[in-house]
Motif scaffolding. Structure first.
Motif, PDB file in Angstrom:
ATOM      1  N   ILE A  57      -9.084   7.518  -1.402  1.00  0.00           N
ATOM      2  CA  ILE A  57      -9.130   6.149  -1.833  1.00  0.00           C
ATOM      3  C   ILE A  57     -10.499   5.666  -1.863  1.00  0.00           C
ATOM      4  O   ILE A  57     -10.827   5.111  -0.721  1.00  0.00           O
ATOM      5  CB  ILE A  57      -8.328   5.081  -0.895  1.00  0.00           C
ATOM      6  N   LYS A  85       0.747  -1.286  -0.126  1.00  0.00           N
ATOM      7  CA  LYS A  85       0.013  -0.133   0.142  1.00  0.00           C
ATOM      8  C   LYS A  85       0.746   1.268  -0.053  1.00  0.00           C
ATOM      9  O   LYS A  85       0.642   2.156  -0.801  1.00  0.00           O
ATOM     10  CB  LYS A  85      -0.913   0.090   1.068  1.00  0.00           C
ATOM     11  N   LYS A  86       1.870   1.264   0.778  1.00  0.00           N
ATOM     12  CA  LYS A  86       2.742   2.348   0.795  1.00  0.00           C
ATOM     13  C   LYS A  86       3.582   2.822  -0.604  1.00  0.00           C
ATOM     14  O   LYS A  86       3.708   3.880  -1.042  1.00  0.00           O
ATOM     15  CB  LYS A  86       3.972   1.931   1.637  1.00  0.00           C
ATOM     16  N   LYS A  91       0.872   9.110  -6.663  1.00  0.00           N
ATOM     17  CA  LYS A  91       1.172  10.468  -6.654  1.00  0.00           C
ATOM     18  C   LYS A  91       2.060  10.662  -7.753  1.00  0.00           C
ATOM     19  O   LYS A  91       2.129  11.870  -8.514  1.00  0.00           O
ATOM     20  CB  LYS A  91       1.700  10.883  -5.268  1.00  0.00           C
ATOM     21  N   LEU A 112       0.733   4.185  -3.052  1.00  0.00           N
ATOM     22  CA  LEU A 112       0.673   5.580  -2.897  1.00  0.00           C
ATOM     23  C   LEU A 112       1.477   6.444  -3.336  1.00  0.00           C
ATOM     24  O   LEU A 112       1.316   7.364  -3.955  1.00  0.00           O
ATOM     25  CB  LEU A 112       0.417   5.740  -1.352  1.00  0.00           C
ATOM     26  N   GLU A 118     -10.357  -0.015  -1.911  1.00  0.00           N
ATOM     27  CA  GLU A 118      -9.180  -0.902  -2.118  1.00  0.00           C
ATOM     28  C   GLU A 118      -9.429  -2.282  -1.685  1.00  0.00           C
ATOM     29  O   GLU A 118     -10.373  -2.634  -0.912  1.00  0.00           O
ATOM     30  CB  GLU A 118      -8.055  -0.091  -0.828  1.00  0.00           C
ATOM     31  N   ILE A 150      -7.407   5.134  -6.661  1.00  0.00           N
ATOM     32  CA  ILE A 150      -6.692   6.277  -5.560  1.00  0.00           C
ATOM     33  C   ILE A 150      -6.977   7.893  -6.556  1.00  0.00           C
ATOM     34  O   ILE A 150      -6.508   7.620  -7.812  1.00  0.00           O
ATOM     35  CB  ILE A 150      -5.016   6.128  -5.542  1.00  0.00           C
ATOM     36  N   THR A 169      -5.494  12.942  -0.758  1.00  0.00           N
ATOM     37  CA  THR A 169      -5.308  11.591  -1.207  1.00  0.00           C
ATOM     38  C   THR A 169      -6.432  10.971  -0.914  1.00  0.00           C
ATOM     39  O   THR A 169      -6.863  10.690   0.249  1.00  0.00           O
ATOM     40  CB  THR A 169      -4.068  11.058  -0.644  1.00  0.00           C
TER      41      THR A 169
END
Length: 402
Positions: A111, A66-67, A74, A70, A114, A127, A109
């Motif tokens: 979501i 997930k990190k 971006k 993201l 997910e 996202i 941000t």
């Protein structure tokens, strides 16, 4: 935001303004001094909210995936925003950004959905990334990167296909129109509307009308779809015979206010190498159902990209071009009209500052400083239904409501 100077009116003029009884005394003074408790920003901040992206990432764990997703979202959103606002020739000036530098530009941000695997380290999400409009504008300006954020009013695409003496627009056999209808175009500053091709469209305009550039009929069908003009795109298809690769020529003309009516012509040809990827031309009926399919997709991408680039170049906010100024005369019907114009100027990014030189019940004279070219300023104002033109009679610029 543009700054305007204080305005000092003679007492007799102030008395004349009191006939606008709908405004309180404090509002009246505020209106003419150029101050308001809340500016109505007309700059399109919605442009900095990038459409939702679907991201899939694999990691050592779902948390790690997930990190990573993201960060990926971006960066992809930033790239899409740059492609939409910055002309291709300027994109080479874009610096490489660290994750922290990129994060500082992000405003939201979101979501919407997910999904995570159970122990397999898989993460899939929709996202949506929003960037800070003020920081993005400063980012471009500080690095000398010209950009545009003037959104064109919608245009209607009218795809005509010609083959020999046969012209087609609404026919089901018009593969060029069907290709446009099925295209997946990325968002741009020039929004395009696609016609339905229903009975009312058929009765509105024919292929011959379109090729004859019948202005009344072109504008009529554009208005039907809420568009202010037409992109007439004509695909001239050559017959595929004797195993020859397909070729086509696309002529493109924009009939809309604020656009030049030059005809742009693009030539496309399928290569033997590309044909071999899908099948032999000798067996076209069985292996290649539509020899023009790839050319249609390629042509649509070129026409659409060229359209977006042309608009960006016409409406540039160029930080390398500073200090342009002009004095414009603005006829006024009433005080409310001045309030609308003032709010419009407040919200235009390319307007650096403006100063009221003189104002009365009939007109205002405003000195304006702006970045970029004068034709870019004219184009931006035209999208808000105002014409800025040089008036030979008074040897000066006039801003007229369209």
């Amino acid at each position: 935001m543009p700054q305007i100077s204080m305005l000092h009116l003679p007492k007799q003029q102030l008395k004349r303004k009191l006939k606008y009884a709908a405004l309180s005394g404090s509002m009246l003074v505020s209106a003419f001094l150029g101050y308001s408790s809340q500016h109505q920003v007309l700059a399109d901040d919605a442009l900095f909210l990038v459409p939702t992206l679907t991201i899939q990432e694999q990691g050592d764990s779902e948390v790690a995936a997930k990190k990573s997703a993201l960060i990926k979202a971006k960066r992809q959103a930033f790239q899409e925003l740059v492609q939409m606002l910055v002309p291709v020739r300027q994109q080479g000036k874009m610096p490489a950004l660290s994750d922290k530098e990129l994060e500082n530009l992000v405003y939201t941000t979101d979501i919407p959905s997910e999904r995570m695997s159970q122990g397999a380290g898989l993460y899939v999400a929709d996202i949506q990334i929003g960037f800070r409009p003020d920081l993005m504008r400063n980012f471009f300006k500080q690095r000398g990167i010209a950009f545009s954020e003037t959104r064109s009013r919608p245009l209607l695409v009218l795809p005509v296909m010609t083959q020999g003496s046969n012209n087609q627009l609404w026919e089901d056999s018009n593969e060029w129109r069907l290709a446009w209808a099925n295209s997946n175009l990325s968002p741009g500053l020039v929004p395009l509307e696609q016609p339905l091709g229903d009975i009312s469209d058929i009765s509105e305009i024919t292929s011959d009308d379109a090729l004859a550039l019948d202005q009344d009929k072109l504008m009529s069908i554009a208005a039907k779809y809420g568009a202010t003009g037409v992109v007439l795109t004509i695909a001239d298809i050559a017959d595929v015979t004797n195993g020859q690769p397909p070729v086509m020529s696309v002529s493109n003309i924009i009939i809309a206010e604020g656009w030049s009516d030059d005809i742009t012509i693009y030539d496309f040809a399928e290569t033997i190498e590309r044909i071999s990827e899908t099948g032999s031309m000798d067996n076209a009926s069985s292996e290649v159902t539509n020899p023009y399919a790839k050319l249609y997709d390629e042509a649509i991408d070129v026409v659409y990209s060229s359209l977006q680039e042309r608009w960006k170049e016409t409406n540039l906010i160029d930080p390398n071009v500073q200090g342009n100024s002009l004095l414009m005369n603005i006829p006024l019907a009433n005080l409310n009209e001045w309030l609308r114009i003032r709010s419009m100027l407040d919200g235009m990014t390319m307007v650096q500052r403006y100063k009221i030189v003189n104002i009365n019940v009939d007109e205002a004279n405003v000195s304006i400083e702006y970045s970029g070219r004068t034709d870019s300023l004219q184009s931006a104002l035209k999208q808000m239904n105002y014409n800025l033109a040089f008036n030979d009679d008074v040897q000066g610029w006039s801003l007229i409501k369209r």
